[in-house]
Design a protein around this motif. Structure first.
Motif, PDB file in Angstrom:
ATOM      1  N   ARG A 226       0.852  -1.196   0.000  1.00  0.00           N
ATOM      2  CA  ARG A 226       0.000   0.000   0.000  1.00  0.00           C
ATOM      3  C   ARG A 226       0.882   1.237   0.000  1.00  0.00           C
ATOM      4  NH1 ARG A 226      -5.282  -1.938   3.005  1.00  0.00           N
ATOM      5  NH2 ARG A 226      -5.379  -3.965   1.946  1.00  0.00           N
ATOM      6  N   ARG A 234       0.999   1.382  13.082  1.00  0.00           N
ATOM      7  CA  ARG A 234       0.217   0.223  12.658  1.00  0.00           C
ATOM      8  C   ARG A 234       0.143   0.069  11.134  1.00  0.00           C
ATOM      9  NH1 ARG A 234      -4.634   1.132  13.472  1.00  0.00           N
ATOM     10  NH2 ARG A 234      -4.258   3.351  13.709  1.00  0.00           N
ATOM     11  N   LEU A 236       2.335  -0.407   7.432  1.00  0.00           N
ATOM     12  CA  LEU A 236       3.546  -0.649   6.667  1.00  0.00           C
ATOM     13  C   LEU A 236       3.213  -0.466   5.194  1.00  0.00           C
ATOM     14  CD1 LEU A 236       4.653  -3.947   8.421  1.00  0.00           C
ATOM     15  CD2 LEU A 236       5.992  -1.835   8.421  1.00  0.00           C
ATOM     16  N   PHE A 239       3.178  -5.428   3.739  1.00  0.00           N
ATOM     17  CA  PHE A 239       2.812  -6.252   4.887  1.00  0.00           C
ATOM     18  C   PHE A 239       2.208  -7.563   4.393  1.00  0.00           C
ATOM     19  CE2 PHE A 239      -1.844  -5.707   4.851  1.00  0.00           C
ATOM     20  CZ  PHE A 239      -1.979  -4.598   4.029  1.00  0.00           C
ATOM     21  N   MET A 241      -0.682 -10.511   4.468  1.00  0.00           N
ATOM     22  CA  MET A 241      -2.107 -10.628   4.747  1.00  0.00           C
ATOM     23  C   MET A 241      -2.582 -12.056   4.495  1.00  0.00           C
ATOM     24  SD  MET A 241      -5.056  -7.902   3.993  1.00  0.00           S
ATOM     25  CE  MET A 241      -4.895  -7.712   2.246  1.00  0.00           C
ATOM     26  N   GLU A 381      -8.380  -2.038  14.275  1.00  0.00           N
ATOM     27  CA  GLU A 381      -8.757  -3.018  13.244  1.00  0.00           C
ATOM     28  C   GLU A 381      -7.642  -4.027  12.989  1.00  0.00           C
ATOM     29  OE1 GLU A 381      -9.940  -1.440   9.404  1.00  0.00           O
ATOM     30  OE2 GLU A 381      -9.520  -3.370   8.484  1.00  0.00           O
ATOM     31  N   ILE A 382      -7.999  -5.300  13.117  1.00  0.00           N
ATOM     32  CA  ILE A 382      -7.023  -6.355  12.824  1.00  0.00           C
ATOM     33  C   ILE A 382      -7.492  -7.169  11.617  1.00  0.00           C
ATOM     34  CG2 ILE A 382      -7.988  -8.114  14.381  1.00  0.00           C
ATOM     35  CD1 ILE A 382      -5.133  -8.706  15.314  1.00  0.00           C
ATOM     36  N   ILE A 383      -8.816  -7.191  11.410  1.00  0.00           N
ATOM     37  CA  ILE A 383      -9.410  -7.907  10.285  1.00  0.00           C
ATOM     38  C   ILE A 383     -10.425  -6.992   9.609  1.00  0.00           C
ATOM     39  CG2 ILE A 383     -11.189  -9.654   9.751  1.00  0.00           C
ATOM     40  CD1 ILE A 383      -9.785 -11.612  11.512  1.00  0.00           C
ATOM     41  N   GLY A 427      -9.662 -10.254   5.405  1.00  0.00           N
ATOM     42  CA  GLY A 427      -8.203 -10.158   5.405  1.00  0.00           C
ATOM     43  C   GLY A 427      -7.699  -9.885   6.811  1.00  0.00           C
ATOM     44  N   GLY A 429      -4.364  -8.848   8.908  1.00  0.00           N
ATOM     45  CA  GLY A 429      -3.007  -8.343   8.796  1.00  0.00           C
ATOM     46  C   GLY A 429      -2.092  -9.122   9.729  1.00  0.00           C
ATOM     47  N   ARG A 432      -0.159  -6.906  12.360  1.00  0.00           N
ATOM     48  CA  ARG A 432      -0.987  -6.427  13.474  1.00  0.00           C
ATOM     49  C   ARG A 432      -1.280  -7.555  14.450  1.00  0.00           C
ATOM     50  NH1 ARG A 432      -5.076  -1.982  10.830  1.00  0.00           N
ATOM     51  NH2 ARG A 432      -3.428  -0.785   9.799  1.00  0.00           N
ATOM     52  N   ILE A 443       4.773  -1.417  14.608  1.00  0.00           N
ATOM     53  CA  ILE A 443       4.686  -2.469  13.577  1.00  0.00           C
ATOM     54  C   ILE A 443       6.022  -2.686  12.880  1.00  0.00           C
ATOM     55  CG2 ILE A 443       3.951  -0.982  11.645  1.00  0.00           C
ATOM     56  CD1 ILE A 443       1.805  -3.222  11.044  1.00  0.00           C
TER      57      ILE A 443
HETATM   58  P1  ATP Z   1      -6.724   0.663   8.145  1.00  0.00           P
HETATM   59  O1  ATP Z   1      -8.104   1.250   8.175  1.00  0.00           O
HETATM   60  O2  ATP Z   1      -6.215   0.267   9.500  1.00  0.00           O
HETATM   61  O3  ATP Z   1      -5.734   1.464   7.367  1.00  0.00           O
HETATM   62  P2  ATP Z   1      -7.710  -0.954   5.989  1.00  0.00           P
HETATM   63  O4  ATP Z   1      -9.147  -0.831   6.276  1.00  0.00           O
HETATM   64  O5  ATP Z   1      -7.095  -0.152   4.904  1.00  0.00           O
HETATM   65  O6  ATP Z   1      -6.857  -0.714   7.350  1.00  0.00           O
HETATM   66  P3  ATP Z   1      -8.062  -3.572   4.857  1.00  0.00           P
HETATM   67  O7  ATP Z   1      -7.967  -3.161   3.450  1.00  0.00           O
HETATM   68  O8  ATP Z   1      -9.369  -3.915   5.424  1.00  0.00           O
HETATM   69  O9  ATP Z   1      -7.327  -2.485   5.783  1.00  0.00           O
HETATM   70  O10 ATP Z   1      -6.996  -4.754   5.075  1.00  0.00           O
HETATM   71  C1  ATP Z   1      -7.232  -5.884   5.905  1.00  0.00           C
HETATM   72  C2  ATP Z   1      -6.271  -5.937   7.071  1.00  0.00           C
HETATM   73  O11 ATP Z   1      -4.931  -5.742   6.655  1.00  0.00           O
HETATM   74  C3  ATP Z   1      -6.488  -4.850   8.090  1.00  0.00           C
HETATM   75  O12 ATP Z   1      -7.514  -5.219   8.972  1.00  0.00           O
HETATM   76  C4  ATP Z   1      -5.152  -4.799   8.783  1.00  0.00           C
HETATM   77  O13 ATP Z   1      -5.005  -5.839   9.736  1.00  0.00           O
HETATM   78  C5  ATP Z   1      -4.200  -5.072   7.664  1.00  0.00           C
HETATM   79  N1  ATP Z   1      -3.630  -3.838   7.108  1.00  0.00           N
HETATM   80  C6  ATP Z   1      -4.213  -2.959   6.273  1.00  0.00           C
HETATM   81  N2  ATP Z   1      -3.398  -1.971   5.911  1.00  0.00           N
HETATM   82  C7  ATP Z   1      -2.220  -2.233   6.524  1.00  0.00           C
HETATM   83  C8  ATP Z   1      -0.960  -1.574   6.523  1.00  0.00           C
HETATM   84  N3  ATP Z   1      -0.739  -0.484   5.812  1.00  0.00           N
HETATM   85  N4  ATP Z   1       0.042  -2.126   7.252  1.00  0.00           N
HETATM   86  C9  ATP Z   1      -0.175  -3.258   7.959  1.00  0.00           C
HETATM   87  N5  ATP Z   1      -1.340  -3.926   7.999  1.00  0.00           N
HETATM   88  C10 ATP Z   1      -2.361  -3.415   7.292  1.00  0.00           C
END
Ligand code: ATP
Ligand code: MN
Length: 458
Positions: A226, A234, A236, A239, A241, A381-383, A427, A429, A432, A443
């Motif tokens: 990303r 929290r 990266l 990361f 998934m 958020e972890i999932i 998903g 992470g 996390r 992280i």
């Molecule tokens: P956040 O709102 O915390 O930025 P997200 O909603 O963009 O996360 P999702 O696209 O739902 O994240 O991704 C699923 C999971 O991947 C998240 O619940 C989180 O555990 C993990 N995750 C998402 N973005 C990151 C990141 N940049 N670095 C580490 N883990 C991530």
């Protein structure tokens, strides 16, 4: 080399037997005077503990090498395992031979015997695994990964590999890294390597859905990228998934799976990482074992987004971001729910469709989608997951509403054209999860070589 792991030497080996261990010196104490001895502690990464080797001056290389050993030297030590005379360990080695493999100049070796800050150790990512903390993180991360595979394998999920280079240019998950062999500034994708615009994947979900819609239950486990500029503890840029996807599964089944999955991971770590978890509990996050044990045993709270907003609005506190229906929840809200209000994980469901991606299933109210976020204390958020939109017409409308061209997703919409089925996934992470389990607050310290904005060394 016929060596015994230090882990086994300390727990399994027969006292009185001759063993060989190999590792890196952590500390050396040379006793001078009449009773000359050297106490060398060694670690080989197999466990947190070190083994103590007691060397006496009769060794042929005692004066030339042994007394000069310092932290970081690599050695092979052969000797007899004996009951320990000293405190703190039950066995130690009476050394017959010390073979020095590699010296480590004490003047410049970066990992000295003092406590270093995590910030400093990030600049030494190639050596930081020689410290207690980073060794423990690596072992716990490994057990989590093993537990992930065990969980899905035992439930008949197929492990599938989705591509890292993708041309789906918007999955609603944030900014993407371009993949190109063109010189900078050029944008004629036709001339580019793949003849189209390509990026590093932000999620394997869309491809995983295709497999689920033929093979039932599948999961992917791989790196995702990303390019968002979030400098938080929290996030990266790269990361890992885990993304399960199940056909014939609705939002409730999905939440059940997520809860069972997390509990399996937590109890596996508690069962198998006793020594490392004691370490985290003592030095990193007091109470982390209790929290994990509690979470592994308690039922997760399930709440709709709308209910959560009401709770937050009634909480009677000043928010930096006042909660309002239609806005995404913020970390302060997630922490309030998980740490104060309920004191356990919370599964939030049914978010407004406007703040969630096109593939989430639209509910009958026309306003919310069958989304689910699992929130945990400290991390938030972890999932993130959802039941997917399986109706072709609704999906196409949602794509258009979000400015996407359904033709670009012809293969994705085909799944709804030919034998569509309800299906859902999420998903997790990995980093996390490691953070939550170990209590590590940043992280960057739970992945071997973190990639974040302006940082990609090693
Ligand atoms: P956040 O709102 O915390 O930025 P997200 O909603 O963009 O996360 P999702 O696209 O739902 O994240 O991704 C699923 C999971 O991947 C998240 O619940 C989180 O555990 C993990 N995750 C998402 N973005 C990151 C990141 N940049 N670095 C580490 N883990 C991530
Ligand atoms: Mn999310």
């Amino acid at each position: 080399m016929n060596r015994t792991l230090i882990k086994d030497a300390l727990t399994d080996a027969v006292v009185g037997s001759e063993i060989t261990v190999a590792g890196w010196v952590r500390t050396v104490r040379n006793h001078k005077g009449k009773n000359r001895f050297s106490f060398i502690t060694l670690n080989d990464g197999s466990c947190l503990a070190t083994i103590q080797a007691v060397a006496d001056p009769k060794l042929s290389n005692y004066e030339s090498e042994v007394v000069h050993l310092t932290a970081g030297c690599s050695v092979v030590v052969t000797g007899k395992l004996v009951e320990s005379q000293g405190k703190g360990q039950s066995v130690e080695m009476q050394v017959d031979e010390v073979r020095l493999l590699g010296a480590a100049d004490a003047e410049v070796y970066p990992i000295q015997q003092k406590r270093h800050t995590f910030e400093f150790l990030r600049t030494q990512a190639h050596l930081r695994t020689r410290t207690n903390t980073f060794g423990a993180v690596a072992r716990v991360r490994n057990v989590i990964c093993a537990a992930i595979h065990e969980f899905f394998q035992s439930r008949g999920f197929l492990y599938v590999h989705t591509p890292i280079i993708t041309s789906s240019d918007c999955e609603g998950a944030g900014e993407m890294f371009r993949v190109t062999t063109l010189e900078t500034g050029r944008d004629d994708f036709d001339a580019d390597f793949f003849g189209r615009r390509t990026s590093l994947t932000v999620s394997g979900q869309l491809e995983a859905e295709t497999y689920a819609c033929s093979l039932g239950s599948v999961y992917t486990f791989g790196p995702t990228f990303r390019a968002e500029n979030s400098n938080t503890p929290r996030h990266l840029s790269e990361f890992w998934m885990v993304e399960p996807e199940s056909a014939f599964c609705d939002a409730d089944d999905n939440a059940d799976l997520a809860e069972d999955f997390l509990k399996h991971i937590f109890s596996s770590v508690l069962q198998r990482c006793g020594e490392d978890m004691e370490f985290f509990n003592k030095w990193i996050d007091k109470g982390v074992i209790e929290t994990l044990t509690h979470v592994a045993e308690s039922e997760f709270v399930r709440l709709t987004y709308t209910e959560a907003i009401e709770i937050l609005q009634k909480a009677g506190r000043k928010w930096e971001f006042p909660p309002e229906w239609g806005n995404d929840t913020q970390t302060e809200h997630e922490r309030y729910l998980t740490e104060e209000k309920f004191q356990r994980p919370v599964i939030l469901t049914d978010y407004p469709s406007t703040i969630k991606p096109f593939y989430m299933r639209l509910s009958d109210d026309g306003k919310t989608v069958a989304a689910m976020d699992v929130l945990v204390p400290k991390i938030g958020e972890i999932i993130g997951g959802s039941q997917r939109e399986e109706r072709l017409d609704v999906l196409t409308e949602r794509m258009k509403a979000q400015g996407l061209n359904p033709d670009d997703y012809w293969w994705y919409t085909d799944l709804r054209r030919y034998g569509t089925v309800p299906h859902a996934g999420f998903g997790l992470g990995l980093e996390r999860t490691v953070q939550f389990v170990t209590g590590m607050s940043n992280i960057r310290d739970v992945i071997p070589f973190p990639r974040t904005p302006r940082s990609a060394e090693f």
